[in-house]
Design a protein around this motif. Structure first.
Motif, short mmCIF file in Angstrom:
data_model
loop_
_atom_site.label_atom_id
_atom_site.label_comp_id
_atom_site.label_asym_id
_atom_site.label_seq_id
_atom_site.Cartn_x
_atom_site.Cartn_y
_atom_site.Cartn_z
N TRP A 8 -4.62 -5.23 0.38
CA TRP A 8 -4.43 -3.78 0.39
C TRP A 8 -5.68 -3.11 -0.13
O TRP A 8 -6.32 -3.58 -1.06
CB TRP A 8 -3.24 -3.40 -0.49
CG TRP A 8 -1.95 -3.92 0.06
CD1 TRP A 8 -1.34 -5.11 -0.27
CD2 TRP A 8 -1.13 -3.31 1.05
NE1 TRP A 8 -0.20 -5.26 0.47
CE2 TRP A 8 -0.04 -4.18 1.28
CE3 TRP A 8 -1.22 -2.13 1.77
CZ2 TRP A 8 0.97 -3.88 2.20
CZ3 TRP A 8 -0.22 -1.83 2.68
CH2 TRP A 8 0.86 -2.70 2.89
N GLU A 10 -7.17 0.43 -1.73
CA GLU A 10 -6.73 1.60 -2.49
C GLU A 10 -7.76 2.71 -2.37
O GLU A 10 -8.94 2.46 -2.14
CB GLU A 10 -6.57 1.24 -3.97
CG GLU A 10 -5.63 0.09 -4.25
CD GLU A 10 -4.18 0.47 -4.12
OE1 GLU A 10 -3.85 1.65 -4.32
OE2 GLU A 10 -3.37 -0.43 -3.81
N SER A 68 -2.07 3.21 -0.05
CA SER A 68 -2.60 1.85 0.04
C SER A 68 -2.45 1.39 1.48
O SER A 68 -1.42 1.63 2.11
CB SER A 68 -1.81 0.91 -0.87
OG SER A 68 -1.95 1.27 -2.21
N ARG A 80 0.16 1.76 6.25
CA ARG A 80 -0.05 2.57 5.04
C ARG A 80 1.24 2.61 4.23
O ARG A 80 2.27 3.02 4.72
CB ARG A 80 -0.50 3.95 5.47
CG ARG A 80 -1.61 3.79 6.56
CD ARG A 80 -2.44 4.98 6.78
NE ARG A 80 -3.21 5.21 5.59
CZ ARG A 80 -3.64 6.42 5.24
NH1 ARG A 80 -3.38 7.46 5.97
NH2 ARG A 80 -4.33 6.57 4.13
#
Length: 167
Positions: A8, A10, A68, A80
């Motif tokens: 993921w 950020e 994320s 997302r």
């Protein structure tokens, strides 16, 4: 410790951006002497997805929410994470989300090869510090479409799907 099955990316609050590796040095992020930085240009895009010129190519901006984001190569889709209790819950909802999403208008993105997804505030030359996600795309044109989906009562996610086009 929570183990994730996908990587993921950020954001610090602004949009994420997928920049072709070949033009990374041309993405200045929030740095720069211009009145509007590259980051400002990314923030000005309206909607869930858009393209910005970078060098002799274009970068894909994932707008609207600083959620994320992961890339699922089996689906050719950036996912997302808007709302879900666990990663497993979110990922299990992806097939339903893809099948039931109300997709926005498609755009065309010509990609010279692999891209890096990272927080658009970072300069391309410093992406190593931004924990980017490398997405190995085959060079060529792609149709890009975006949607928000709710595959379960407590699961919401955004989708940005890339579909290779014949050249």
């Amino acid at each position: 410790m929570v183990r994730h099955t996908v990587q993921w990316v950020e954001s610090g609050g602004g949009p994420l951006i997928a920049v072709p590796e070949t033009v990374l040095p041309f993405w200045a992020g929030a740095d720069g002497d211009e009145t509007a930085s590259d980051y400002d240009r990314a923030c000005e895009l309206d909607g869930p997805v858009g393209l910005l010129p970078v060098g002799d190519s274009a970068a894909l901006v994932l707008g609207d929410e600083p959620a994320s984001t992961a890339y699922l190569p089996d689906h050719g889709t950036f996912v997302r994470w808007c709302a879900a209790d666990t990663e497993a819950e979110l990922l299990s909802g992806v097939p339903t989300a893809l099948a039931t999403a109300e997709w926005g208008e498609e755009m065309r993105w010509k990609v010279p090869g692999p891209v890096l997804l990272f927080d658009s505030a970072w300069p391309g030359t410093e992406t190593g510090q931004a924990d980017p996600l490398r997405v190995a795309l085959t060079p060529g044109p792609y149709a890009v479409r975006a949607a928000w989906a709710r595959p379960g009562p407590e699961t919401w996610l955004g989708l940005v799907q890339l579909r290779p086009l014949a050249q």
